[in-house]
Structures are given as C-alpha cells and as structure tokens.
Design an enzyme around this catalytic site. Sequence first.
Site, mmCIF file in Angstrom:
data_model
loop_
_atom_site.group_PDB
_atom_site.id
_atom_site.type_symbol
_atom_site.label_atom_id
_atom_site.label_comp_id
_atom_site.label_asym_id
_atom_site.label_seq_id
_atom_site.Cartn_x
_atom_site.Cartn_y
_atom_site.Cartn_z
ATOM 1 N N SER A 132 0.815 -1.214 0.000
ATOM 2 C CA SER A 132 0.000 0.000 0.000
ATOM 3 C C SER A 132 0.848 1.262 0.000
ATOM 4 O O SER A 132 1.987 1.278 0.467
ATOM 5 C CB SER A 132 -0.902 0.029 1.240
ATOM 6 O OG SER A 132 -1.843 -1.000 1.193
ATOM 7 N N GLU A 171 -2.117 -15.356 -1.048
ATOM 8 C CA GLU A 171 -2.486 -14.762 0.230
ATOM 9 C C GLU A 171 -3.950 -15.034 0.551
ATOM 10 O O GLU A 171 -4.301 -15.461 1.635
ATOM 11 C CB GLU A 171 -2.217 -13.249 0.165
ATOM 12 C CG GLU A 171 -2.537 -12.512 1.454
ATOM 13 C CD GLU A 171 -2.030 -11.072 1.445
ATOM 14 O OE1 GLU A 171 -2.036 -10.447 0.368
ATOM 15 O OE2 GLU A 171 -1.621 -10.596 2.509
#
Lengths: 387, 313
Positions: free
Chosen positions: A128, A243
């Site tokens: 991010s 993930e």
Amino acid sequence: MHLHYTPEQEAFRAEVRAWMEAHVPKEPLVTLECKEGFDQHVEWERTLASGNWGMVTWPEAYGGRGLDLIQWLIFEEEYFRAGGPNRANQNGIFLLGPTIMEFGTEEQKKRFLTPMAKGEVIWAQAWSEPGAGSDMAAISSKAIRDGDHYVITGQKTWSSRAAFADWGFGIFRTDPESKRHKGLTFILFDLNTPGITRRPIRQLHGDTGFAELFFDEVRVPVENCLAGEGEGWNVAMATAGFERGLMLRSPGRFQVTAKRLVELYRKHEAEAAPSAREAVLQAWMAAQAYAYNTYAVAAKIMAGGKIGAEASLNKIFWSELDRSMHRTAMQLLGAHAELKRFDNGSVNQWLEGYIFSLSGPIYAGSNEVQRNITAERLLGLPRVGAG
Amino acid sequence: MDFRFTEDQLTLTESVRDYLAGTHGPEVLRRLDAATEQGNAPRDPAIWQGLVDMGLTALLVPEEHGGLGLGLVDAALIAAECGRACLAEPLVDTAFVGVPWLLAQGKSDQLAAIAAGEVKLPLPHAINPWTADGEGAAVQSVDPLRVLTQGSGPDDPHLLNLGALMSTAQLVGLADAMLAQATEYAKIRTQFGQPIGAFQAIKHQLASCAVAIEFAKPVVWRAAAAMQDGIASAPIHVSHAKVAATDAAMQTAETAIQVHGAMGYTYEVDLHFWMKRSWALAGAWGSRAFHLKRVDEAVLSGTLEIGPQSTFA
C-alpha cells in the site's frame, strides 16, 4: 472423493505432533508487534528451522521437505493443535516464497528461499501507499533504472512487519509515463539500504505491527527484480492469490479458535444466552466448512489446477468468520472481556484476537474489493470505476 | 485424502446438467403448473421417461439388479442438478433416498423395477407430516410442483439421514440457480442509466450469496462421502450440511427476490418456483432447528472430537 488419510499421512501427523509437543513454547510468546515479541518469534522461526519445519512444501534444495499440500495441511493442523506461535515470516513463507517459486530465476530461488525457510531473513510486505490502498493500481512510488540499479523514490505504508524485518517486497512504477496496471515492477529490497527510513505506526492495540517506509533515492540492484520489468501487476496478483486463496490462513487456525470457543462456552453456559450457543455452533460449522473447502482447493492445485478469483470468496469467509468467533467470545466474557490480563495473570487472548480480527476484513485487499472481484470476475457483473 | 470428484463423476454431472437445461427449462415448470390449475398433477410421464433413459433411476441400484451401482456421492451431485433444474418428478426420493434405504434394509425385490423406472417410492417418515408423491388425500404445498399427501411414517434414522442428505444437495443446486437468475436480471435491468448489477449495493449482496454457496457445498459433499463410507459421525455431517445448505439457499432466495425488485414479487418471474422449492426442502427431512440440535448434541456435549487435528473425524 476419498476422505481418509493414508498410513503415511498418519505417520507424518504423528511425527509433527511429537515434534511440536516437544518444542512449542509452553507459555505464549509476547506479541509479534513489539521488538521483544518479534525477537522471540524470530527465535521460534529458527527453532522450527532446526527441525526442518520452516516450509515443508518447498523442495529440499531450498530449505524445505518437498512435501505436498495435504501434508502441509496436516502440518498446519498439528501446528495449531499444539498452540504454535504466529509465524514472524508469514509474508515471506506464505506470500513471497510461492511467488519466487513461480516467477523467480534459479539464482533468485537459491538466494532468497533457503534463508527464508530457515528464518534467517524475515520479510515485510510493502504494497500500500498513502494514495494506493484498495486501489492498488494507483501506485506512484517510482523505481527508475540507472545502469544496473533501480533508484526508488516514494512512500509505502501499512507495511506489515516492516518495523523490525530485514527485507521487503512490493511493486514500484518503473515506467514513469505508465498508468494503472502497466509499467509496474516487483522488486525485493534490503530494508537497511541507505535512503530507506522506517517509521513504525502504532496500531489499534498500541503496538507497532506495521510501518511507513520512505524511499529517498534508494539504489536496489536490478537482479532484485522478480519476473522482469513491467510484469509487477501480474506477479502481485499471483502473490495476492496465494495470500487470499490458500496459504495465509490455513484452517487449523480457525478450528482451534472454534474449539477454544466451545470450551469458553462450557465455562459460561449457565449465564449465556441461547443466541451465544448458536453462535458457538456456527463457529464450529464454519471453521469445518473452511477446512473442507481448503482440502478441496489443495486437491485441485495438486492436480494441476490454479486458484483464480475464487480466492476472494475464501478471504471474505475466513476474515468474517474470525471476527464473528472473537465477537462471540467477547460477549461470553462479559465484564472480563475488557481486561488485558485475567485474574490468574494470563493474557486475554480473546481480546487480542478480537482486535486483530478487525484487521482481517481490511488487509490482503478489503472485503469490499473482494466482493467487487467476486461480482465482476466470478458472476460476470459489469465493472465500474476501475481502469 | 483427495477432496475431488472423479472425472467420471464430473462427466456424468455435466451430462445431466446439460440434459436438464435442454429439456427442463422454466417453460416446463410453467406448463406443469398450468396443469394443476386444470386439476391435474404436475407430473409428466415423458419427463420421467427421459430421466429413466438417462439411467438416473438405476444410478444406485447394484449392477446385479440392472443398475449402475454408483454411490451416494454420485447421487448427491445429480441431486444438486435436480435442484438446479427445479425438477419436480420424484427422482431424488425414489432413486437416491429410497434405493439406498432399501439396500441398507437388505430389500432387493423392487430394485430392478425401480431401475427400469416402473416404480416410484413414496417415503413416509415421522419427521415429515406428509408423504411426497404418495397415495392418499392431497395436502397443498406452497410449491405448486410438489405433490404431497396426508400420512406420516415410522421414525427410521437411516431414512431420515438419507432424505436430509439429498435435500441438502438439492438446496445447493437451487441456490446456484437462484444466484444465476438474479445475476442475469442484474445485468439486463437498467436504472439510473446503468445495469443495476453495476451498483455495489447489488454486487455485494450477490457476492455474499456466492460466498455462502461456495462454503455450503463442501459440507454437503463431505456429508455424502461420510454417508457413503458409513462412518459413525455421518449423521452429524448430514445435519451440518442441512444447516449450511438451508442458510445458503434461504439467503440466496431472499437476495434474489430483492434484486428482482417488484418483478421478483410476481408470479410471472420464474424465480418463485426455485424459491418455493427451497422453502419446502429447508423444512423437509428435519428443519434447520432439528439439525442444529443434532450438531449441538455432538459438538457441545463432546461426543464428537473437535479441533484442527479432527477435520475428518
């Protein structure tokens, strides 16, 4: 559909169980989100590595045992049964590792996987940015080629483990003229490279599980790029698939929480509302459903299949299950729920778990984004907003 | 340990799905429904014969009685397809519940006739206050395509588990079909200048249904495998499946009508057939509450081993 373990699988389970019973710390470690706890967890990674349990599915040449996904699931079940600590290197072993296995050169596999499996290098993720959260294609941190180096400038945030880890990985804009999903490159970097500043971020619980990373003309060798310049988005999507889809949250984690919840309910049965009883049963049923689904996904991958957008269904399910199980526990605990430690001095793990569970529907791609992906890619509803 | 279907199972399932999609669309449901308004039963010998010709009545009948000798996992997959097509003929009851029950009783005299499609088995049971496709005075179901008659039966635990198992398989198929119908409608219905399916308010509700269905199915397959293998905990897994499949189907039914808006509340839109079948099967062969209680007794009393090491206990 053959839902029985082979004698070899049962023998493997017994081997894992015996080792875990002998080695898992009797007292819970201090939280991974502070320096003291991080060091304890790294120590545990090295203990695991001493038994060659770092990452059982990897080939022996890279520090693994060359086992299949069913054996991995058995390992995980026994790991959680024994109360094994959180994995300090989960960003490495569950996310980056499988990505390197798929996209890395032989040289990169040798260089990165073995130290990862042995707990010698602990990895942080750096996805991010302040302007690129759910909308990850808005990434603006740049990595500009200069001879045999990239020069990275920019900022990452919510970088899990970055406060204390050794290395990080993320995607950077190598083509400054590019937009959105194009011109991005997946780069691995030493967090101690000159020009990187880490600013730990205090999380909800007060500790520092993640950090901001500032890059000021950080020089990273070109050989740290994974799968070629401009391939970053595709590589990152594969990592996100690992993930969300299989590795990050194995079912044992939730099954052991459901079991603890059943035990907690029995203690509080006399004063518990009927709704709590149903919530406890729901917890067990959902954790079991998640386990069955994971076995089905593992079998599919073992037969050569891939995880696609259905990884989003998975991520929605486990994250919301984790939150609801811990919410139920908090309700059962009543006035004890707010206590950081119980009368007997033990840490209130339900409280810690509840706080952590609130991050589940946010990290690894918020559940709103996962529902969009589900609607658009699995159901075929029209896309809006995304370029 | 292999949580996958065989190639044969997938091929068979696909062929049944294609056959039903081609021969048993909504227009057939409307035609059967119209027959009831003329005072006729919503049954059609031609549809039944088609199922017989596909070999479906013979699916679980042992080979020595003229059947295919397949197992409950195969049957559950086909039952899900029957749910998807909202099939009204008593195939699931007769061939996937009745046949394995007869086999468990050691009764083989009717098997060849069932395989040949000559006998349909009503299955009265104490858990249901009616008998589906039985003889006797009619009882009206909300589902216009169900034929219910008065009369209950003995409390046979194995029959209950088989009936419940096959209702769960139909429920996940029904849920799949309702999600598909709502999704298609959301693609074509335009409001505020765009398909309503482009709005996240719609997308997220449908995505939540997809999650519920995705995680109900493996519970159903696990229950089918447990029943097929005859493991001691099989009834608990059937009950778990009944709760999960009921929840997925009810959530999807309610979402599907909501996505259809006022159209969803009409008799004209086909959705109601699937929705009503879901309501019926949610209650048949033990309600959600009945089955949740069985899970409760196993999980909270400690008769079932639970925890990460006990996934397949």
